[in-house]
Design an enzyme around this catalytic site. Structure first.
Site, PDB file in Angstrom:
ATOM      1  N   ASP A  63      -7.511   4.464   6.292  1.00 17.09           N
ATOM      2  CA  ASP A  63      -6.892   5.892   6.320  1.00 17.09           C
ATOM      3  C   ASP A  63      -7.299   6.818   4.238  1.00 17.09           C
ATOM      4  O   ASP A  63      -8.246   6.404   3.652  1.00 17.09           O
ATOM      5  CB  ASP A  63      -5.742   5.462   5.591  1.00 17.09           C
ATOM      6  CG  ASP A  63      -4.915   6.748   5.001  1.00 17.09           C
ATOM      7  OD1 ASP A  63      -5.031   7.549   6.158  1.00 17.09           O
ATOM      8  OD2 ASP A  63      -3.909   6.873   4.312  1.00 17.09           O
ATOM      9  N   ASP A  85      -2.209   2.994   2.849  1.00 20.09           N
ATOM     10  CA  ASP A  85      -1.216   2.857   1.607  1.00 20.09           C
ATOM     11  C   ASP A  85       0.307   3.237   1.921  1.00 20.09           C
ATOM     12  O   ASP A  85       1.254   3.173   1.156  1.00 20.09           O
ATOM     13  CB  ASP A  85      -1.813   3.700   0.278  1.00 20.09           C
ATOM     14  CG  ASP A  85      -2.241   4.945   0.751  1.00 20.09           C
ATOM     15  OD1 ASP A  85      -2.497   5.723   1.874  1.00 20.09           O
ATOM     16  OD2 ASP A  85      -1.675   6.362   0.195  1.00 20.09           O
ATOM     17  N   ASP A  97       0.273   3.839   7.917  1.00 21.09           N
ATOM     18  CA  ASP A  97      -0.947   2.738   7.629  1.00 21.09           C
ATOM     19  C   ASP A  97      -0.435   1.368   8.551  1.00 21.09           C
ATOM     20  O   ASP A  97      -1.661   0.471   9.009  1.00 21.09           O
ATOM     21  CB  ASP A  97      -1.762   2.761   6.779  1.00 21.09           C
ATOM     22  CG  ASP A  97      -2.041   3.428   6.460  1.00 21.09           C
ATOM     23  OD1 ASP A  97      -2.999   5.027   7.634  1.00 21.09           O
ATOM     24  OD2 ASP A  97      -2.086   4.606   5.750  1.00 21.09           O
TER      25      ASP A  97
END
Length: 1306
Positions: free
Chosen positions: A548, A1009, A1013
């Protein structure tokens, strides 16, 4: 400005003359929620419901019915232009798109859960679905069209009677509030635990072996000794499971017996949590935990606000706000009669959504996620809160979400199972050889059986015991018994101890990873976490890293940098303040002297003086009015909560200064609200019904008529507010692709404003800023009435509430007037460029999957060295299947990328293109393709010789992942060095990971995080969570967790390399250790008439794997290091040894087995020829073999140890010593047949010489093979190791310090 009254009464959002005024007064009566496509733009499809009108009547916005179909099409020319009523069913290919990756062309949202990044999802967001489904991510994903996230049916709800638990539970007995997290009871512990343990096939194998040994004809070992290994393993595991479950029982007992205040007979009295029932009114005090899921009725705050901390539920530490309905705030619970009915959805795991309505005194009001507080949360900053229990016990959302993450198996363990099959084949062959040999021997000596000592039908023994009879079963049965007896004797060929050894080694490795001080992040006090012990070794073979961007590569600490207001760019020359002192946000210079309050924010906001001067001008120019509305929208269109705090930094004379802080779920929103405050628009009060903003010293109260929070379909949020003068405005902020499509289509100034704002947005994106567009409009007359009816109906609905709210939002979010845009900076984390560069050198491909704009993602990619200036960029932005296929095929042809399915060649042939250089035979498999064409780390080497970078957006992925274009994407992506995916949804992230997993054997790692995700993290072979600003959902779903992205370098290049090398050797060594022992027994049987006579005692056979040779294996598996961390950091290419499977592969396995065969022959034949003509007895030769094989396997291990420490010496030489001690003890027990043998052997010189000869002859070929290989064909690791040794010998010092150069704790 002296007063804000005149400005605030302005209404510049009136409808354009080009758009005729519409009468919406009768619209709501003509609409139901049924199946009609509702479009905001050509790329977005929203389902709405419309009532079928009788005959040929058509809906007309003027309230009339027309028989002409053409009139209905005029909808597209009005403010309501984007409605479309299809008369046919969607084609089959469209249906496929709706059920695959959960994205139509408008579903590729920013994935950050606000228009830019939101740490916790609002109601209706797709993050809800990603968290609900985080336990299991199948290959074919769930139907995820965003209109289905409220899938309850009418009638499928539960009725909760407030303060009447008897009536609530009359028809349906809802569960009590008692919880149970334990798995066992005293009664079912033994059978249930054994049942769970025997799910391991290896345990069933050894159980069968032990059972066979209990049969009299097959009793090779002593019956107790044969059961000992399995019983030991079962007992240890049962004790561990029992202890863990006892702790759960103790926790359950504590939770169930906690006391809570429940309304009983008009008073709040203590009651055990387990006795609380649905329908009861519960009171919770500050800092107390919530005992059940309850709808908030009243709080100590007059406005009905309660602050809760959800850390125990979702891991997020920031405070959240919940509201009591205005209808219940003034209730007197202890004096008056409380009654009412709440109808809510059935219990479910969705912690981010709640659909219900409440009837009080005949009036119905809506309830949503903002009105419920969940079990496990804590009440903060609120003296008390009162609510009614709706879900209790196991039906609470916290308990329904208590399932564990899916388990993962390491690649090494999968390969190990393959080799275990080969060992099983060897076992069957050896048993078959012995059984056939037994049959042939019996056939040859059949006439002599009565005279042979063992087979004669009767024989006498001396002493008082009578003669014993031997039961002869005939050759067929004797052959079968011989086969089964050999299976018992050779059972350790399948090493049961290997499973225990691997678990212990992984545990030790995890201990040192957790305590590695170089992966400790001090600012957040975050140590590395090992949340899974099954895949440590996979860290050394990662080929793809999917990352990400926001919060993973960047800090997710937003700072307001740029603003485009009414076509003018501000903040171009801004520089962040170099100080971190608190900043006072004041109104005009006379504010303090006039007695007005000033606000003190703890931030680093540096304002643009030109923009500030314009805001303070007392004029009514267009740019001044637009700037006012712009900052008013930033202050009002959000879910941020202002928190007042006492200021200790301000002198007592400054009593007019008030310290204020903002609590919010999105760092973006906090940055925007803080910026608005810096420019004089300070949000300082928020309730469920209104907000108050200090506009340069003037208080402005805005009634909130409704809020449409951000969701992934609309990619924007809006708030409908009522000004003090009675005007109603819609304030909207969102992604540019979403807002630009719903702007007023008037030409002239508005068109120019849109173009200049777009140019500013492109400039912001090029600088790596996160962008947002702000717009507004007036809402009045019939349009306002229609929206209010639609909003009330949607917000109180128990069926598809989320989709109905989206439809209602889209109704008012149209024909907007553009106000401006913002640019927010999200800085890179420390060490990100260096980490990505090192991973690239190590042969790891880094793909970034983000929800940001393409230009923003490219800018971040350049700054973190993911993209370089010499890369050839391939951009795929398609709006149809054919366009995507064309873009992919053109890129593959241009850069000479081979296709694996021939579709590209066929396409090029149809276009008369040259394809001779791109054809691959049909029978060619992926693994047969040239490595440089499919998996070349440096990218496909085209004629330009430049590495490739693929940049693709989420809209293209919709068609690619759902329209069978995955092969083309895979071929092109794997030929590129870098892949950058923009505007992707959470499930699209998981889809990209799944694309690689299903088509390659390479290991994947996903790191993120946020909750968006989670799907990606669980889909990857290894999931890593970042403890960042977006909560802890990613951490809780991950296998490993850490504080910063830069620690990934050490995790993979150092710990991953060590773990893989250690465990790979551990598996091969265990196969060797057990096989050499079994083969030695096999040779012995061939020389004892193919009988199962065993020279080694039963206890020595059992202790061989458990005691004699187990400890050195574990110690070496935890502590051995082939290279230092300095070398591994300096030479990242050494990590590629894991990609090449250098430490564990089928070739190494066969080489090990050949070496094992030689050593077993030496073990047997050296004593055989030494004592062939002697009178040595059976158990004496057995004692010799026992000590010889233990010394041999330990010295074999010692030859491969790279790092000798004290524990290693103790384990190796201590094991040999312990073996001697055990032999002495066993030979000292009079009842054992081997009594006294070791004492006689120790006095024979031939005994010691024989052991020495065995060791030399057995290890000599291995020594020669290693010496020749390391001299003439050294590996990269061997070369690096020799360089290390040379540096140490010559006193070289490292030329430069490297990260982690200090000692680690291991």
């Amino acid at each position: 400005m002296s007063s804000g009254e005149h400005l605030l009464s302005l209404s510049s959002d009136s409808p354009s003359p080009r758009s005729p005024h519409l009468d919406f007064s009768n619209l709501s009566s003509s609409l139901e929620y049924s199946s009609v496509v509702f479009e905001d733009n050509p790329q977005a499809n929203l389902l709405v419901k419309a009532r079928e009108l009788s005959g040929d009547a058509h809906l007309d916005l003027s309230g009339e019915h027309s028989a002409s179909p053409s009139k209905s099409q005029d909808l597209h020319s009005t403010r309501f232009r984007s409605w479309d009523f299809p008369m046919a069913l969607p084609p089959p290919e469209r249906k496929k798109g709706l059920v695959s990756w959960g994205s139509d062309s408008n579903l590729q949202h920013s994935c950050e859960y606000s228009p830019m990044s939101t740490s916790s999802p609002p109601r209706g967001s797709s993050r809800t679905n990603s968290v609900v489904d985080q336990v299991e991510i199948p290959r074919v994903f769930r139907k995820s069209m965003q209109f289905d996230d409220g899938p309850s049916r009418e009638g499928n709800y539960r009725s909760i009677h407030i303060n009447d638990p008897a009536m609530t539970n009359d028809k349906y007995r809802f569960r009590g509030n008692e919880i149970r997290t334990s798995k066992y009871t005293l009664i079912n512990f033994l059978p249930k635990n054994l049942f769970i343990q025997f799910h391991r096939v290896a345990y069933l194998y050894f159980l069968g072996i032990a059972a066979l040994n209990q049969l009299p004809p097959l009793a090779v070992f002593g019956r107790t000794a044969s059961l000992f290994p399995l019983l030991f393993v079962l007992l240890v595991t049962a004790i561990k499971d029992g202890y863990e479950d006892w702790r759960r029982h103790r926790s359950d007992l504590y939770e169930n017996n906690r006391k809570g205040l429940v309304l009983q007979s008009g008073k709040f009295l203590n009651k055990k949590w387990k006795d609380i029932r649905a329908g009861e009114v519960v009171k919770v005090c500050v800092d107390d935990s919530i005992p059940c899921d309850m709808v908030l009725l009243q709080t100590s705050d007059p406005s009905g606000i309660a602050y809760i901390q959800t850390m125990n539920l979702d891991g997020e530490s920031n405070l959240k706000t919940r509201y009591a309905r205005n209808e219940t705030i003034s209730m007197d619970f202890e004096e008056g009669e409380i009654s009412g009915v709440i109808r809510c959805e059935q219990p479910n795991r969705n912690i981010y959504e709640f659909m219900a309505n409440m009837e009080l005194d005949g009036q119905r009001c809506s309830l949503s996620q903002s009105n419920i507080i969940l079990r496990g949360c804590q009440l903060k900053n609120t003296e008390y809160a009162i609510g009614v229990a709706v879900y209790a016990g196991q039906e609470t959302k916290a308990m329904m979400n208590s399932a564990a993450s899916p388990s993962k198996r390491s690649r090494l363990e999968t390969y190990m199972n393959r080799e275990t099959i080969w060992l099983s084949i060897f076992l069957i062959i050896m048993c078959g050889v012995v059984a056939v040999g037994m049959a042939l021997w019996l056939r040859r000596h059949e006439s002599q059986l009565d005279r042979l000592p063992y087979y004669k039908k009767s024989y006498s023994v001396t002493g008082m015991r009578p003669a014993k009879l031997y039961k002869y079963y005939g050759i067929p049965m004797e052959t079968l018994f011989s086969f089964l007896s050999c299976v018992i004797v050779f059972q350790i060929m399948i090493p049961i101890s290997l499973y225990i050894t691997m678990e212990l080694v992984r545990l030790g490795q995890s201990f040192f990873m957790v305590n590695d001080k170089h992966m400790y992040y001090k600012p957040t006090d975050t140590w590395f976490q090992c949340r899974s012990l099954n895949i440590n070794e996979d860290l050394g073979q990662i080929r793809y890293v999917f990352s990400d961007k926001t919060g993973t590569l960047t800090e997710n600490k937003m700072e307001f940098k740029r603003a485009s207001v009414y076509g003018k760019n501000y903040g171009t020359f801004l520089a962040a303040s170099s100080t971190s002192q608190d900043k006072d946000i004041a109104g005009p210079s006379t504010a303090s002297s006039s007695g007005k309050k000033r606000w003190k924010l703890k931030s680093d906001i540096t304002v643009d003086s030109e923009l500030m001067d314009m805001l303070h001008k007392d004029i009514e120019q267009d740019d001044r009015i637009a700037a006012h509305k712009f900052f008013l929208a930033l202050a009002a269109c959000n879910t941020v909560i202002p928190v007042h705090a006492s200021s200790t930094c301000i002198e007592s004379v400054n009593d007019d200064v008030i310290a204020i802080d903002y609590q919010g779920e999105s760092p973006d929103e906090i940055a925007l609200v803080t910026a608005a405050s810096a420019y004089g628009y300070t949000l300082f009060e928020r309730t469920s019904g209104h907000i108050v903003i200090d506009v340069n010293g003037e208080k402005l109260r805005l009634d909130v008529l409704g809020m449409h929070e951000f969701d992934s379909v609309r990619k924007r949020m809006s708030v409908v507010i009522k000004l003090p003068n009675g005007e109603v405005k819609v304030l909207v902020k969102g992604a540019d692709t979403s807002v630009f499509n719903i702007l007023n289509e008037d030409l002239g100034k508005d068109d120019y404003l849109k173009q200049i704002t777009e140019s500013h947005l492109n400039a912001y994106s090029a600088e790596g800023l996160r962008t947002l567009v702000v717009a507004a409009k007036d809402l009045a007359g019939g349009e306002l009435d229609t929206w209010q009816r639609m909003y009330e109906a949607a917000s109180t609905s128990l069926t598809d509430r989320s989709s109905k709210l989206r439809q209602t939002a889209s109704f008012c979010e149209c024909s907007l007037n553009l106000l401006g845009a913002t640019g927010i900076e999200d800085k890179l984390q420390e060490g990100v460029p260096e980490t990505i560069e090192s991973l690239r050198e190590a042969g790891v491909k880094v793909w970034v999957l983000t929800g940001d704009k393409q230009d923003t993602a490219i800018s971040i990619g350049l700054s973190c060295k993911l993209l370089t200036s010499n890369m050839q960029r391939i951009v795929v932005n398609g709006n149809s299947e054919n366009e995507c296929l064309k873009l992919l095929s053109d890129a593959m042809v241009k850069y000479d990328v081979k296709s694996t399915n021939g579709r590209i060649e066929n396409l090029q042939l149809s276009e008369n293109a040259e394809t001779d250089n791109h054809e691959i035979p049909d029978e060619t498999k992926l693994n047969d393709l040239p490595y440089s064409k499919v998996r070349n780390d440096e990218g496909s080497q085209s004629t330009t010789k430049a590495p490739l970078a693929l940049i693709i957006d989420g809209n293209s992925l919709v068609y690619i992942l759902e329209k069978d274009l995955e092969s083309e994407l895979f071929d092109l992506a794997t030929a590129c060095r870098v892949v950058l995916c923009c505007r992707v949804a959470p499930l699209q992230k998981a889809g990209i990971v799944d694309l690689i997993k299903c088509r390659t054997e390479d290991l994947t790692l996903a790191i993120g995080d946020g909750a968006n995700d989670v799907s990606m993290i669980q889909m990857a072979d290894v999931g890593v969570g970042i403890c960042g600003q977006e909560g802890r959902q990613a951490v809780m779903a991950s296998d490993f967790a850490m504080g910063q992205f830069r620690f990934l370098k050490r995790l993979l290049l150092v710990h991953g390399h060590w773990n893989y090398q250690r465990l790979a050797y551990l598996v091969l060594y265990n196969f060797y250790r057990n096989a050499v022992f079994v083969l030695m027994l096999f040779w012995f049987m061939l020389f004892t008439a193919f009988s199962t006579t065993n020279a080694i005692t039963d206890w020595s056979s059992v202790f061989y794997s458990l005691i004699y040779t187990s400890v050195p294996t574990i110690i070496v598996g935890i502590l051995d290091k082939d290279l230092s961390h300095k070398t591994l950091f300096q030479v990242p290419k050494l990590y590629a040894a894991g990609h090449r499977n250098e430490s564990y592969n089928l070739q190494l396995f066969w080489i090990t087995m050949i070496d094992t065969l030689w050593q077993s022959l030496v073990l047997f034949f050296v004593p055989y020829f030494t004592f062939k003509v002697s009178t040595i007895d059976l158990y004496s030769i057995g004692s010799l073999w026992t000590i010889a094989v233990v010394i041999l396997v330990n010295l074999h291990l010692a030859m491969d140890i790279k790092r000798w420490v004290l524990l290693t010496h103790c384990s190796i030489w201590g094991s040999i010593l312990v073996t001697y001690i055990c032999l002495v003890i066993l030979d000292s027990i009079p009842v054992f047949p081997n009594f006294g043998t070791i004492y006689h052997l120790a006095t024979w010189p031939a005994y010691w010489l024989c052991i020495l000869l065995i060791i030399v002859l057995a290890l000599l070929p291995r020594f020669i093979f290693k010496a020749v290989g390391q001299t003439f064909r050294p590996s990269d690791i061997q070369i690096a190791r020799e360089a290390e040794i040379l540096r140490k010998r010559r006193g070289y010092v490292w030329s430069k310090p490297t990260e982690g150069s200090a000692d680690v704790r291991n």
